[in-house]
Design an enzyme around this catalytic site. Structure first.
Site, PDB file in Angstrom:
ATOM      1  CB  SER A 123      55.498  12.786  36.285  1.00 25.92           C
ATOM      2  OG  SER A 123      55.698  11.560  36.940  1.00 25.92           O
ATOM      3  CD  GLU A 125      54.180   8.346  40.877  1.00 25.52           C
ATOM      4  OE1 GLU A 125      54.720   7.229  40.869  1.00 25.52           O
ATOM      5  OE2 GLU A 125      53.199   8.608  41.604  1.00 25.52           O
ATOM      6  CE1 TYR A 147      56.459  15.073  41.397  1.00 26.20           C
ATOM      7  CE2 TYR A 147      55.665  12.967  40.574  1.00 26.20           C
ATOM      8  CZ  TYR A 147      56.472  14.084  40.434  1.00 26.20           C
ATOM      9  OH  TYR A 147      57.290  14.205  39.338  1.00 26.20           O
TER      10      TYR A 147
HETATM   11  P1  NAP Z   1      65.115  17.004  41.392  1.00 24.72           P
HETATM   12  O1  NAP Z   1      66.479  16.439  41.210  1.00 24.72           O
HETATM   13  O2  NAP Z   1      64.370  16.728  42.657  1.00 24.72           O
HETATM   14  O3  NAP Z   1      65.227  18.603  41.197  1.00 24.72           O
HETATM   15  C1  NAP Z   1      64.189  19.438  41.564  1.00 24.72           C
HETATM   16  C2  NAP Z   1      64.636  20.883  41.341  1.00 24.72           C
HETATM   17  O4  NAP Z   1      63.529  21.758  41.684  1.00 24.72           O
HETATM   18  C3  NAP Z   1      65.823  21.333  42.205  1.00 24.72           C
HETATM   19  O5  NAP Z   1      66.666  22.118  41.416  1.00 24.72           O
HETATM   20  C4  NAP Z   1      65.150  22.187  43.277  1.00 24.72           C
HETATM   21  O6  NAP Z   1      65.988  23.177  43.810  1.00 24.72           O
HETATM   22  C5  NAP Z   1      64.046  22.829  42.460  1.00 24.72           C
HETATM   23  N1  NAP Z   1      62.972  23.407  43.284  1.00 24.72           N
HETATM   24  C6  NAP Z   1      62.178  22.771  44.185  1.00 24.72           C
HETATM   25  N2  NAP Z   1      61.311  23.648  44.724  1.00 24.72           N
HETATM   26  C7  NAP Z   1      61.560  24.862  44.177  1.00 24.72           C
HETATM   27  C8  NAP Z   1      61.010  26.150  44.335  1.00 24.72           C
HETATM   28  N3  NAP Z   1      59.996  26.383  45.198  1.00 24.72           N
HETATM   29  N4  NAP Z   1      61.485  27.160  43.584  1.00 24.72           N
HETATM   30  C9  NAP Z   1      62.498  26.942  42.712  1.00 24.72           C
HETATM   31  N5  NAP Z   1      63.098  25.740  42.523  1.00 24.72           N
HETATM   32  C10 NAP Z   1      62.621  24.708  43.259  1.00 24.72           C
HETATM   33  O7  NAP Z   1      64.157  16.551  40.194  1.00 24.72           O
HETATM   34  P2  NAP Z   1      64.516  15.873  38.781  1.00 24.72           P
HETATM   35  O8  NAP Z   1      64.598  14.400  38.958  1.00 24.72           O
HETATM   36  O9  NAP Z   1      65.635  16.626  38.162  1.00 24.72           O
HETATM   37  O10 NAP Z   1      63.164  16.137  37.981  1.00 24.72           O
HETATM   38  C11 NAP Z   1      62.990  17.324  37.219  1.00 24.72           C
HETATM   39  C12 NAP Z   1      61.507  17.513  36.949  1.00 24.72           C
HETATM   40  O11 NAP Z   1      60.995  16.393  36.224  1.00 24.72           O
HETATM   41  C13 NAP Z   1      60.636  17.610  38.196  1.00 24.72           C
HETATM   42  O12 NAP Z   1      59.575  18.488  37.901  1.00 24.72           O
HETATM   43  C14 NAP Z   1      60.094  16.201  38.372  1.00 24.72           C
HETATM   44  O13 NAP Z   1      58.889  16.217  39.095  1.00 24.72           O
HETATM   45  C15 NAP Z   1      59.912  15.800  36.930  1.00 24.72           C
HETATM   46  N6  NAP Z   1      59.987  14.382  36.617  1.00 24.72           N
HETATM   47  C16 NAP Z   1      61.080  13.663  37.009  1.00 24.72           C
HETATM   48  C17 NAP Z   1      61.187  12.336  36.654  1.00 24.72           C
HETATM   49  C18 NAP Z   1      62.380  11.511  37.051  1.00 24.72           C
HETATM   50  O14 NAP Z   1      62.300  10.281  36.965  1.00 24.72           O
HETATM   51  N7  NAP Z   1      63.488  12.134  37.438  1.00 24.72           N
HETATM   52  C19 NAP Z   1      60.170  11.743  35.890  1.00 24.72           C
HETATM   53  C20 NAP Z   1      59.089  12.514  35.486  1.00 24.72           C
HETATM   54  C21 NAP Z   1      59.020  13.843  35.845  1.00 24.72           C
HETATM   55  P3  NAP Z   1      66.924  22.915  45.112  1.00 24.72           P
HETATM   56  O15 NAP Z   1      68.190  22.315  44.569  1.00 24.72           O
HETATM   57  O16 NAP Z   1      67.090  24.293  45.656  1.00 24.72           O
HETATM   58  O17 NAP Z   1      66.186  21.967  46.020  1.00 24.72           O
HETATM   59  O1  G4F Z   2      62.436   5.941  43.166  1.00 23.61           O
HETATM   60  P1  G4F Z   2      61.075   6.281  43.610  1.00 23.61           P
HETATM   61  O2  G4F Z   2      60.939   7.083  44.853  1.00 23.61           O
HETATM   62  O3  G4F Z   2      60.356   6.957  42.363  1.00 23.61           O
HETATM   63  P2  G4F Z   2      58.814   7.197  41.979  1.00 23.61           P
HETATM   64  O4  G4F Z   2      57.945   7.186  43.169  1.00 23.61           O
HETATM   65  O5  G4F Z   2      58.485   6.230  40.884  1.00 23.61           O
HETATM   66  O6  G4F Z   2      58.862   8.684  41.407  1.00 23.61           O
HETATM   67  C1  G4F Z   2      59.898   9.098  40.524  1.00 23.61           C
HETATM   68  O7  G4F Z   2      59.492   8.856  39.205  1.00 23.61           O
HETATM   69  C2  G4F Z   2      58.350   9.633  38.775  1.00 23.61           C
HETATM   70  C3  G4F Z   2      58.045   9.209  37.333  1.00 23.61           C
HETATM   71  O8  G4F Z   2      57.169   8.121  37.339  1.00 23.61           O
HETATM   72  C4  G4F Z   2      58.701  11.092  38.883  1.00 23.61           C
HETATM   73  F1  G4F Z   2      57.678  11.856  38.406  1.00 23.61           F
HETATM   74  C5  G4F Z   2      59.016  11.445  40.325  1.00 23.61           C
HETATM   75  O9  G4F Z   2      59.406  12.819  40.395  1.00 23.61           O
HETATM   76  C6  G4F Z   2      60.181  10.573  40.782  1.00 23.61           C
HETATM   77  O10 G4F Z   2      61.329  10.963  40.055  1.00 23.61           O
HETATM   78  O11 G4F Z   2      60.225   4.916  43.843  1.00 23.61           O
HETATM   79  C7  G4F Z   2      60.119   3.943  42.849  1.00 23.61           C
HETATM   80  C8  G4F Z   2      59.440   2.694  43.430  1.00 23.61           C
HETATM   81  C9  G4F Z   2      58.151   2.996  44.197  1.00 23.61           C
HETATM   82  O12 G4F Z   2      57.183   2.048  43.828  1.00 23.61           O
HETATM   83  C10 G4F Z   2      58.527   2.799  45.649  1.00 23.61           C
HETATM   84  O13 G4F Z   2      57.458   2.346  46.482  1.00 23.61           O
HETATM   85  O14 G4F Z   2      60.336   2.117  44.368  1.00 23.61           O
HETATM   86  C11 G4F Z   2      59.586   1.727  45.499  1.00 23.61           C
HETATM   87  N1  G4F Z   2      60.489   1.649  46.652  1.00 23.61           N
HETATM   88  C12 G4F Z   2      60.761   0.527  47.357  1.00 23.61           C
HETATM   89  N2  G4F Z   2      61.580   0.815  48.376  1.00 23.61           N
HETATM   90  C13 G4F Z   2      61.161   2.667  47.212  1.00 23.61           C
HETATM   91  C14 G4F Z   2      61.853   2.135  48.305  1.00 23.61           C
HETATM   92  N3  G4F Z   2      61.242   3.969  46.878  1.00 23.61           N
HETATM   93  C15 G4F Z   2      62.036   4.774  47.631  1.00 23.61           C
HETATM   94  N4  G4F Z   2      62.163   6.073  47.278  1.00 23.61           N
HETATM   95  N5  G4F Z   2      62.718   4.303  48.717  1.00 23.61           N
HETATM   96  C16 G4F Z   2      62.664   2.999  49.096  1.00 23.61           C
HETATM   97  O15 G4F Z   2      63.270   2.578  50.091  1.00 23.61           O
END
Ligand code: NAP
Ligand code: G4F
Length: 325
Positions: A123, A125, A147
Site C-alpha cells: 500500500s 500508506e 496499518y
Molecule cells: P476490503 O474491501 O476491506 O476487503 C478486505 C477483505 O479482507 C475482505 O474480504 C475481508 O473479509 C477480508 N479479511 C479481513 N480479515 C480477514 C481474515 N482474518 N481472514 C480472512 N479474510 C479476512 O479491502 P480492499 O479495498 O479490497 O483492499 C484489498 C487489499 O488491498 C487489502 O489488503 C488492502 O489493505 C490493500 N490495499 C487497498 C487499497 C485501496 O485503496 N483499496 C490500496 C492499497 C492496498 P470479510 O468480508 O469477511 O470482512
Molecule cells: O478513505 P480513507 O479512509 O483512506 P486511507 O486512509 O488513505 O487508506 C486507504 O488507502 C490506502 C492506500 O493509500 C489503503 F492501503 C488502505 O487500505 C485504504 O484503502 O482516508 C483518506 C483520507 C485520509 O487522509 C483521511 O484522514 O481522507 C481523510 N478523511 C477526511 N474525513 C476521512 C474522513 N477519511 C475517512 N475514512 N472518513 C472521514 O470522515
C-alpha cells in the site's frame, strides 16, 4: 485452465479481481472466513462461478489446507484489516492480520508448493510522511499508522521470502483505489453515499474529518488488472500502481456534490472524531515502471471516478426507496 486462490474475495478488490480472472477463463477459488451472516454482496453476480474455501488469515492450518485442497497456480493475498482509522483502535489485530498473516501465507506456499505465484497487496500508506514527491518503488517508507506499519512488514517479508526461498512473490504498491463497491467507511464512498442521501432528502449533513488530505485516487477495476499482469511476468518484482494525480478530500466533495447540483459547503461539517492521531497529508505516485514493464495504464479519470460513484449511490438509494433491494 489456470487456477487462482483469492484471499479477501468478499472485499472491493477481491470482487473485481475475481471478475477479471473469470473473464480470462481462470478457475477462481475464493477464501472466506466464518461469519454469522453470509457476506457475498459484492460477488453475488459471480457467486456461482467461484469455488469457496473456508479459511482465516489468523489460522495457519486453514491456509495450508486451502492450498493443499485446491492446488492453485496463483495466490492473490488481498485479505487484510484494511481501514487505517480502525488500526489505531485495534493495532494488535491489525498487526496479526495485515502483517504476520503474510508470513503465514508465504510459509504455507513454501511448505505445500513453492512454485505457486504470489501477489501481496502492499500500500501507498507505507510512504506515509513522504520522503519525496512523487513516490516510486525506491522511495523510503515512513508509515504513519499501525496499518501502514503492518503493510511495511508484509511488503518486506514478501521481498525476504522471494530472496530466501526463490518464490515468485511480487508486491503491488497500490495507491488509493475506489469504486461503487468501496466500503462505506472510506472517505470517497462516504462522500458519494452522503451526497446521494442529501440529494434524495434522506440526510441534511455529512460529517467528515481532514478535508485538506490529498490522495492519488484511481478506479479499482483498473488496478486489479495490474495485479494479474505482475504474476504473468517471468520474474517477480514490486510495482507502484497509481494515477499520477493528486486531489484533496475537499476537491472530491466539491465534484461529488456539484454533480448533483449541490454546494458541499452547505452540507459538509468538520468533526474532530474523524481526524487521525497521525495523518498522511499527501500521496501521489509515479507508475512509470508499471507502464514500461507491464504496459499498464490507468483508464479512469478522477472526474469519471467521482461521477461513477455518485451515480451508483443515487441509483442504489432510489432502488431502496422503491423497496426493490
Ligand atoms: P476490503 O474491501 O476491506 O476487503 C478486505 C477483505 O479482507 C475482505 O474480504 C475481508 O473479509 C477480508 N479479511 C479481513 N480479515 C480477514 C481474515 N482474518 N481472514 C480472512 N479474510 C479476512 O479491502 P480492499 O479495498 O479490497 O483492499 C484489498 C487489499 O488491498 C487489502 O489488503 C488492502 O489493505 C490493500 N490495499 C487497498 C487499497 C485501496 O485503496 N483499496 C490500496 C492499497 C492496498 P470479510 O468480508 O469477511 O470482512
Ligand atoms: O478513505 P480513507 O479512509 O483512506 P486511507 O486512509 O488513505 O487508506 C486507504 O488507502 C490506502 C492506500 O493509500 C489503503 F492501503 C488502505 O487500505 C485504504 O484503502 O482516508 C483518506 C483520507 C485520509 O487522509 C483521511 O484522514 O481522507 C481523510 N478523511 C477526511 N474525513 C476521512 C474522513 N477519511 C475517512 N475514512 N472518513 C472521514 O470522515
Amino acid at each position: 485452465m489456470p487456477k487462482a486462490l483469492i484471499t479477501g474475495v468478499t472485499g472491493q478488490d477481491g470482487s473485481y479481481l475475481a471478475e477479471a480472472l473469470l473473464k480470462r477463463n481462470y478457475e477462481v477459488v475464493g477464501m472466506v472466513r466464518r461469519s454469522s451472516t453470509v457476506n457475498y454482496e459484492r460477488i453475488a453476480h459471480i457467486q456461482d462461478s467461484i469455488e469457496f474455501v473456508n479459511g482465516d488469515l489468523l489460522d495457519q492450518i486453514s491456509l495450508i489446507d486451502a492450498i493443499k485442497l485446491h492446488e492453485p497456480d496463483e495466490i492473490y493475498n488481498l485479505a487484510a484489516q484494511s481501514f487505517v482509522q480502525t488500526s489505531f483502535g485495534q493495532p494488535v489485530l491489525t498487526g496479526e492480520t495485515t502483517a504476520l498473516s503474510v508470513t503465514r501465507m508465504l510459509d504455507a506456499i513454501r511448505i505445500v508448493n513453492p512454485k505457486i505465484r504470489f501477489y501481496q497487496a502492499s500500500s501507498s500508506e507505507m510512504f506515509g510522511k513522504v520522503a519525496e514527491v512523487p513516490q516510486n518503488e525506491a522511495t523510503p517508507f515512513y508509515p504513519r499508522s499501525p496499518y501502514g506499519v503492518a503493510k511495511v512488514y508484509g511488503h518486506w517479508i514478501t521481498v525476504n521470502y522471494r530472496e530466501s526461498y526463490n518464490l515468485h512473490a511480487s508486491s503491488g504498491i497500490l495507491f488509493n483505489h475506489e469504486s461503487p463497491r468501496r466500503g462505506l467507511e472510506f472517505v470517497t464512498r462516504k462522500i458519494s453515499y452522503g451526497a446521494a442521501s442529501i440529494k434524495l432528502g434522506l440526510e441534511e449533513k455529512l460529517s467528515l474529518g481532514n478535508l485538506d488530505a490529498k490522495r492519488d485516487w484511481g478506479f479499482a477495476g483498473d488496478y486489479v488488472e495490474a495485479m494479474w499482469m505482475m504474476l504473468q511476468q517471468e520474474n517477480p518484482d514490486d510495482f507502484v500502481i497509481c494515477s499520477g494525480m493528486t486531489h484533496s478530500v475537499r476537491e472530491f466533495c466539491d465534484l461529488a456534490f456539484s454533480h448533483l447540483g449541490l454546494n458541499y459547503k452547505d452540507h459538509v461539517v468538520v468533526d474532530e472524531q474523524f481526524f487521525r492521531p497521525a495523518e498522511v497529508d499527501l500521496l501521489v505516485g509515479d507508475y512509470s515502471k508499471a507502464q514500461k514493464v507491464l504496459d499498464w495504464n490507468p483508464t479512469t479519470t478522477f472526474k469519471d471516478l467521482v461521477t461513477m460513484m455518485v451515480e451508483a449511490d443515487v441509483a442504489l438509494l432510489q432502488r431502496r426507496l422503491k423497496g426493490l433491494t
